[in-house]
Enzyme design. Structure first.
Site, PDB file in Angstrom:
ATOM      1  N   GLY A  84      58.845  85.819  26.273  1.00 20.04           N
ATOM      2  CA  GLY A  84      58.514  85.541  27.670  1.00 20.04           C
ATOM      3  C   GLY A  84      59.104  84.245  28.174  1.00 20.04           C
ATOM      4  N   ASP A 103      70.191  81.485  19.011  1.00 23.33           N
ATOM      5  CA  ASP A 103      69.453  81.486  17.752  1.00 23.33           C
ATOM      6  C   ASP A 103      70.340  82.137  16.698  1.00 23.33           C
ATOM      7  OD1 ASP A 103      66.909  80.356  18.704  1.00 23.33           O
ATOM      8  OD2 ASP A 103      66.922  82.116  19.982  1.00 23.33           O
ATOM      9  N   HIS A 125      67.774  85.677  28.930  1.00 26.70           N
ATOM     10  CA  HIS A 125      67.098  86.942  28.608  1.00 26.70           C
ATOM     11  C   HIS A 125      67.624  88.065  29.496  1.00 26.70           C
ATOM     12  CE1 HIS A 125      63.744  84.024  27.490  1.00 26.70           C
ATOM     13  NE2 HIS A 125      63.907  84.712  26.385  1.00 26.70           N
ATOM     14  N   GLN A 174      68.759  83.051  13.433  1.00 28.12           N
ATOM     15  CA  GLN A 174      67.809  84.156  13.603  1.00 28.12           C
ATOM     16  C   GLN A 174      68.548  85.500  13.580  1.00 28.12           C
ATOM     17  OE1 GLN A 174      64.210  84.381  16.283  1.00 28.12           O
ATOM     18  NE2 GLN A 174      65.684  85.312  17.652  1.00 28.12           N
TER      19      GLN A 174
HETATM   20  O1  PAF Z   1      64.000  84.765  19.849  1.00 30.80           O
HETATM   21  C1  PAF Z   1      62.808  84.955  20.176  1.00 30.80           C
HETATM   22  O2  PAF Z   1      62.408  84.814  21.340  1.00 30.80           O
HETATM   23  C2  PAF Z   1      61.808  85.367  19.108  1.00 30.80           C
HETATM   24  O3  PAF Z   1      62.046  84.722  17.907  1.00 30.80           O
HETATM   25  C3  PAF Z   1      61.722  86.896  18.910  1.00 30.80           C
HETATM   26  C4  PAF Z   1      63.006  87.465  18.360  1.00 30.80           C
HETATM   27  C5  PAF Z   1      61.367  87.557  20.218  1.00 30.80           C
HETATM   28  C6  PAF Z   1      60.613  87.219  17.895  1.00 30.80           C
HETATM   29  O4  PAF Z   1      59.373  86.742  18.331  1.00 30.80           O
END
Ligand code: PAF
Length: 277
Positions: free
Chosen positions: A28, A147, A34, A150
């Site tokens: 969010g 990220d 996003h 990630q």
């Molecule tokens: O990158 C993010 O916003 C979060 O780490 C994710 C991938 C939505 C997991 O909560």
């Protein structure tokens, strides 16, 4: 757009839709970064699902979780405008009906950079992403390259769990002054916000003369340059292999060399990265 909070409602909403399912998981406080993921998902998939869930298991710092920006009404309006089919906004009890005690081992990609500095963080990301993938069953899922680590961890997650999801990594979106878009930018005070673009400016300068310096020299230079600004304090700057994320010993490598940085701006941590060669 259907906005749902409970798992049975999500299942029902998805059952009425056909074709390839694209998924954008988020926490969010949505911004243009996003929305660029959502746009790409819209172009490449028949059905677009976005989740908004501030996942407690990935926060290793209580204050960070408490202060994380939450703007659900604005998020819903943005998602509606972006042509999303299903917005999933679960509560903690919907995602984790029982405590998730799974412990992942993502191997070398989690043992560098953010891994040791944020103990448990990637395990929590693995928990929530695998759980959301189980619920949404996407064909493709979209993540931002800000990220960078990630993305590597999530690729390893789907490999280990043999999940049939294609992971799509999307370029970093930046403000006009170069600051990488992040929900945490909303927490910066005016002086900090003014200082923060110095991070990307330094990464760009580093990219210009990267392979004319040795890697240790470049690392030292970047740290010193960022820390010249009194609002900023470099936690790490590392030159890593684009695939393995391990610290690079030289500039040659099939998957490129990336400069990855984490900087403290008061209480807030910002991360960014750039392809150096
Ligand atoms: O990158 C993010 O916003 C979060 O780490 C994710 C991938 C939505 C997991 O909560």
């Amino acid at each position: 757009m259907k906005a749902v909070h409970k798992v049975p409602d999500l299942r029902q909403a998805l059952s009425g839709l056909n074709g390839t399912v694209g998924f954008v998981p988020t926490m969010g406080a949505l911004h243009a970064g996003h929305l660029s993921l959502v746009e790409r998902c819209r172009r490449e998939c028949d059905v677009v699902v976005v989740s908004v869930f501030v996942n407690p298991t990935q926060f290793n710092d209580r204050n960070d979780l408490k202060n994380y920006p939450r703007t659900p009404e604005k998020d819903l309006a943005l998602l509606e405008g972006a042509g999303v089919d299903v917005a999933f906004l679960p509560g903690v009890e919907d995602v984790y009906p029982q405590e998730d005690t799974r412990r992942f081992d993502f191997g070398p990609v989690e043992r560098v950079m953010e891994g040791p500095l944020r103990p448990g963080h990637f395990n929590g990301v693995g928990q929530v992403v695998s759980r959301l993938f189980d619920l949404v069953k996407p064909h493709r899922a979209y993540f931002g390259e800000k990220d960078f680590q990630q993305v590597a961890v999530i690729r390893e997650l789907v490999r280990q769990l043999r999940m049939p999801v294609e992971i799509v990594a999307c370029p970093i979106r930046r403000d006009a002054d170069g600051l990488a878009l992040s929900s945490r930018n909303a927490l910066l005070n005016p002086a900090q916000r003014k200082a923060a673009p110095h991070i990307y400016r330094t990464l760009c300068e580093a990219a210009e003369f990267a392979n004319r310096k040795s890697i240790p020299e470049l690392c030292r230079w970047v740290r010193e340059r960022i820390d010249e600004n009194p609002e900023l304090e470099t936690e790490y700057f590392e030159v890593v292999d684009g695939r393995t994320l391990q610290p690079a010993a030289d500039w040659k490598g099939e998957h490129g060399r990336y400069g990855c940085v984490a900087v403290r701006v008061g209480e807030i941590r910002l991360i960014d990265n750039i392809k150096l060669c």
